[in-house]
Motif scaffolding. Structure first.
Motif, PDB file in Angstrom:
ATOM      1  N   GLY A  60       0.789  -1.226   0.000  1.00 18.98           N
ATOM      2  CA  GLY A  60       0.000   0.000   0.000  1.00 18.98           C
ATOM      3  C   GLY A  60       0.820   1.274   0.000  1.00 18.98           C
ATOM      4  O   GLY A  60       0.270   2.370   0.039  1.00 18.98           O
ATOM      5  N   HIS A  61       2.145   1.148  -0.012  1.00 16.17           N
ATOM      6  CA  HIS A  61       3.020   2.321  -0.126  1.00 16.17           C
ATOM      7  C   HIS A  61       4.414   1.887  -0.543  1.00 16.17           C
ATOM      8  O   HIS A  61       4.688   0.697  -0.666  1.00 16.17           O
ATOM      9  N   ASP A  62       5.281   2.844  -0.751  1.00 19.02           N
ATOM     10  CA  ASP A  62       6.607   2.563  -1.268  1.00 19.02           C
ATOM     11  C   ASP A  62       7.560   2.120  -0.154  1.00 19.02           C
ATOM     12  O   ASP A  62       7.245   2.209   1.035  1.00 19.02           O
ATOM     13  N   TYR A  63       8.720   1.658  -0.543  1.00 19.78           N
ATOM     14  CA  TYR A  63       9.774   1.209   0.369  1.00 19.78           C
ATOM     15  C   TYR A  63      11.104   1.393  -0.347  1.00 19.78           C
ATOM     16  O   TYR A  63      11.143   1.730  -1.531  1.00 19.78           O
ATOM     17  N   VAL A  64      12.198   1.156   0.344  1.00 25.61           N
ATOM     18  CA  VAL A  64      13.527   1.233  -0.261  1.00 25.61           C
ATOM     19  C   VAL A  64      13.795  -0.093  -0.963  1.00 25.61           C
ATOM     20  O   VAL A  64      13.819  -1.150  -0.329  1.00 25.61           O
ATOM     21  N   ALA A  65      13.985  -0.040  -2.262  1.00 27.60           N
ATOM     22  CA  ALA A  65      14.295  -1.243  -3.032  1.00 27.60           C
ATOM     23  C   ALA A  65      15.786  -1.543  -2.910  1.00 27.60           C
ATOM     24  O   ALA A  65      16.627  -0.663  -3.098  1.00 27.60           O
ATOM     25  N   ALA A  66      16.118  -2.771  -2.590  1.00 28.46           N
ATOM     26  CA  ALA A  66      17.517  -3.147  -2.370  1.00 28.46           C
ATOM     27  C   ALA A  66      18.385  -2.899  -3.590  1.00 28.46           C
ATOM     28  O   ALA A  66      19.539  -2.508  -3.459  1.00 28.46           O
ATOM     29  N   ASP A  67      17.830  -3.109  -4.783  1.00 27.78           N
ATOM     30  CA  ASP A  67      18.642  -2.952  -5.994  1.00 27.78           C
ATOM     31  C   ASP A  67      18.891  -1.500  -6.375  1.00 27.78           C
ATOM     32  O   ASP A  67      19.720  -1.218  -7.224  1.00 27.78           O
ATOM     33  N   THR A  68      18.202  -0.566  -5.737  1.00 24.12           N
ATOM     34  CA  THR A  68      18.425   0.854  -6.019  1.00 24.12           C
ATOM     35  C   THR A  68      19.207   1.546  -4.905  1.00 24.12           C
ATOM     36  O   THR A  68      19.577   2.705  -5.042  1.00 24.12           O
ATOM     37  N   SER A  69      19.464   0.837  -3.818  1.00 20.77           N
ATOM     38  CA  SER A  69      20.183   1.393  -2.682  1.00 20.77           C
ATOM     39  C   SER A  69      21.690   1.203  -2.866  1.00 20.77           C
ATOM     40  O   SER A  69      22.146   0.096  -3.166  1.00 20.77           O
ATOM     41  N   ALA A  70      22.439   2.282  -2.669  1.00 20.65           N
ATOM     42  CA  ALA A  70      23.902   2.180  -2.770  1.00 20.65           C
ATOM     43  C   ALA A  70      24.471   1.279  -1.681  1.00 20.65           C
ATOM     44  O   ALA A  70      25.482   0.612  -1.880  1.00 20.65           O
ATOM     45  N   GLN A  71      23.811   1.245  -0.541  1.00 25.09           N
ATOM     46  CA  GLN A  71      24.239   0.409   0.573  1.00 25.09           C
ATOM     47  C   GLN A  71      23.289  -0.774   0.716  1.00 25.09           C
ATOM     48  O   GLN A  71      22.102  -0.656   0.418  1.00 25.09           O
ATOM     49  N   PRO A  72      23.790  -1.923   1.191  1.00 24.30           N
ATOM     50  CA  PRO A  72      22.883  -3.043   1.460  1.00 24.30           C
ATOM     51  C   PRO A  72      21.858  -2.639   2.522  1.00 24.30           C
ATOM     52  O   PRO A  72      22.151  -1.829   3.403  1.00 24.30           O
ATOM     53  N   LEU A  73      20.671  -3.197   2.413  1.00 24.04           N
ATOM     54  CA  LEU A  73      19.653  -2.940   3.422  1.00 24.04           C
ATOM     55  C   LEU A  73      20.036  -3.640   4.722  1.00 24.04           C
ATOM     56  O   LEU A  73      20.847  -4.556   4.725  1.00 24.04           O
TER      57      LEU A  73
END
Length: 130
Positions: A60-73
């Motif tokens: 129902g809303h957005d989140y930080v996508a692992a493949d777009t994050s410079a750092q690992p989640l």
């Protein structure tokens, strides 16, 4: 209560399933005909992958996508193996990025960390106390 499954949100479910088979020897158990959800064979607890659009719709809303994050989640998938060095080498040859080479912890466990092409952080480790 018990852990039933883990779902990793990814851009391309089929690509993640194929990578996990090449890198870690975990064959695909299921891939939905839509390509938006799939699972690998891991034993008692299911490791699955869902496409970002499906995940965002369900959540129902957005989140930080692992493949777009410079750092690992700040979450990892832990895969237990008797030979961390060989598992690490296989993962890197399959396209993972080595983040931490195998090392032995004070309690005797050997661990290494790799990041998958889909951004997933994976710990490769020997059994604790093993």
């Amino acid at each position: 209560m018990k852990l039933g499954y883990t779902i990793v949100y990814v851009s391309d479910v089929a690509a993640s399933l194929a990578f996990f088979e090449r890198a870690f020897g975990l064959p695909t158990r299921f891939l939905h005909e839509s390509g938006t959800y799939g699972e690998v064979e891991t034993g008692a607890t299911t490791l699955s992958f869902a496409q970002h659009a499906t995940a965002r719709d369900n959540l129902g809303h957005d989140y930080v996508a692992a493949d777009t994050s410079a750092q690992p989640l700040g979450v990892e998938i832990g895969l237990v193996t008797g030979d961390v060095a060989a598992a690490c080498q296989r993962a890197v040859q399959a396209g993972a990025t080595l983040l931490a080479a195998p090392s032995t912890k004070p309690w005797g466990q050997t661990v290494a960390y790799v990041r998958c092409p889909d951004g997933t952080l994976v710990e490769l480790c020997t059994p604790v106390g093993g």
